[in-house]
Design an enzyme around this catalytic site. Structure first.
Site, mmCIF file in Angstrom:
data_model
loop_
_atom_site.group_PDB
_atom_site.id
_atom_site.type_symbol
_atom_site.label_atom_id
_atom_site.label_comp_id
_atom_site.label_asym_id
_atom_site.label_seq_id
_atom_site.Cartn_x
_atom_site.Cartn_y
_atom_site.Cartn_z
ATOM 1 N N HIS A 195 0.858 -1.189 0.000
ATOM 2 C CA HIS A 195 0.000 0.000 0.000
ATOM 3 C C HIS A 195 0.894 1.239 0.000
ATOM 4 O O HIS A 195 1.346 1.700 1.038
ATOM 5 C CB HIS A 195 -0.910 -0.014 1.238
ATOM 6 C CG HIS A 195 -1.983 1.032 1.210
ATOM 7 N ND1 HIS A 195 -3.189 0.877 1.866
ATOM 8 C CD2 HIS A 195 -2.057 2.244 0.619
ATOM 9 C CE1 HIS A 195 -3.945 1.940 1.689
ATOM 10 N NE2 HIS A 195 -3.269 2.801 0.925
ATOM 11 N N ASP A 216 1.911 3.471 3.013
ATOM 12 C CA ASP A 216 0.885 4.395 2.524
ATOM 13 C C ASP A 216 1.536 5.722 2.135
ATOM 14 O O ASP A 216 1.003 6.799 2.384
ATOM 15 C CB ASP A 216 -0.217 4.613 3.567
ATOM 16 C CG ASP A 216 -1.453 5.291 2.996
ATOM 17 O OD1 ASP A 216 -1.604 5.304 1.761
ATOM 18 O OD2 ASP A 216 -2.257 5.830 3.784
ATOM 19 N N GLY A 219 -1.726 10.515 3.445
ATOM 20 C CA GLY A 219 -0.680 9.521 3.280
ATOM 21 C C GLY A 219 0.463 9.819 4.228
ATOM 22 O O GLY A 219 0.360 10.661 5.125
#
Length: 385
Positions: free
Chosen positions: A65, A278, A314
């Site tokens: 991710h 992320d 993020g």
């Protein structure tokens, strides 16, 4: 006839799931791990030899991710940018990753997957892309985080299938409570795509409806999902209650505080925890102004936030730092924590021959010093860093 090539990595502290072997050695033949050796064993001759002088040798990390880094984003549609990201992911010890999309229009998503296909067909010396991760666009508009509200839409398996025809989609993160979200899990599984829930206001009951259709993953756990409550345990409670559900964790000590990280590792089966970054395009970059999915963000003091409302957008985390953080916070043995960097990722996605230092596995490896700084990286037995 193809000529056989071999590599011997010696004087390594081999750390693999349930294994911590100081002074070990690994023989690699044609990109695959052939044999492990304990201290004192007679070592074979090889075409090449690498002496790690006691450094840690771990399976190459798998980041399932991440949206970008180095000033670039997977969905910006530029192949050269993806090439750079794949090379720079090696500096984190990452040997495989799932470039992750954002909530955008179909044309932008298709362009990103076309770039993934082009990268994998080329010879760029970077991390491998076994598939991509679609985060959105099938999310709850009340749980946007840093996603663009202009492109939120209902789950559409036909759209996913068309994207999958361009390049392999391995994971889709969406909100299970939206219309058709429960059965969407089984539709994804029928295509061998892992369904995961996030950007969601699902109740525990709504989670269970998806669970009945095969939902077994929760993306960036605790972030943009229903919190634990004594009258409805929500998605956070679901992740803790169901031992077989895989959870992703952003362990930058910003998205999850140290106490929460420690608590989760105390309560959750470690075989179902996945460390992720992320990361956004600001990862690896200095403080300043950047974008995420076309939305302005500001990086300051290690936190990336939307310029419009200050929401976290993020992270700028890297995988080796995530492992270091968790090791320092939990104190758990590295032979257990290493499961969270690659083996669990491989298990959650059905990726074979990845995530362990054992005979028959791909020689995707990373060497780190005692400060968890990445020193060397091999992908399919070839040294890339």
């Amino acid at each position: 006839m193809k000529q056989t090539s071999s590599l011997l990595i010696k004087n390594a502290r081999i750390i693999s799931p349930d294994t911590d072997l100081a002074g070990g050695a690994v023989l690699i033949v044609d990109g695959m791990i052939k044999q492990l050796f304990a201290p004192g064993d007679t070592l074979p001759a090889a075409d090449q030899t690498c002496d790690l002088n006691g450094m840690m040798l771990m399976p190459g990390f798998i980041d399932v991710h991440t949206h970008g880094r180095s000033g670039y984003e997977f969905t910006d549609g530029v192949l050269e940018h993806l090439n750079t990201m794949c090379i720079d992911k090696l500096s984190e010890g990452v040997t495989s990753w799932l470039p992750t999309t954002l909530t955008l229009g179909n044309e932008a998503l298709a362009a990103a997957l076309n770039n993934a296909r082009s990268y994998s067909a080329g010879n760029t010396p970077g991390a491998k892309i076994p598939g991509v991760h679609l985060e959105g666009p099938y999310i709850n508009e009340k749980c946007l985080g840093a996603q663009n509200p202009a492109f939120v839409r209902k789950p559409d398996i036909d759209e996913v299938r068309k994207l999958n025809d361009i390049y392999r989609v391995l994971k889709v993160s969406y909100a299970v409570e939206v219309e058709g979200g429960d059965r969407f899990a089984s539709e994804l599984l029928s295509e061998n795509i892992t369904p995961s829930c996030v950007h969601s206001q699902a109740t525990y009951k709504q989670f269970c409806a998806g669970y009945d259709h095969g939902l077994r993953n929760l993306s960036h756990f605790c972030n943009q999902m229903t919190a634990l409550h004594h009258r409805d345990i929500g998605l956070v409670g679901a992740g803790l209650h169901h031992s077989e559900v895989f959870i992703e964790m952003i362990c930058d000590k910003i998205h999850l505080c140290s106490d929460m990280i420690k608590l989760i590792f105390q309560l959750k089966d470690i075989n179902h925890i996945l460390l992720i970054t992320d990361a956004c395009q600001a990862a690896g970059m200095p403080d300043g102004e950047y974008e995420i999915g076309g939305l302005p963000l500001i990086l300051k003091d290690g936190a990336a936030r939307l310029a419009s409302n200050g929401a976290l957008a993020g992270s700028v985390l890297v995988m080796n730092k995530a492992l270091k953080n968790v090791y320092e916070i939990t104190g758990l043995p590295l032979a257990q924590l290493v499961k969270t960097t690659s083996w669990n990722q491989a298990c959650s996605l059905g990726l074979s021959k990845l995530g362990r230092i054992e005979p028959g596995y791909c020689a995707d490896l990373t060497a780190l010093n005692d400060n968890f700084d990445v020193q060397k990286v091999w992908v399919d037995g070839c040294q890339m860093r």
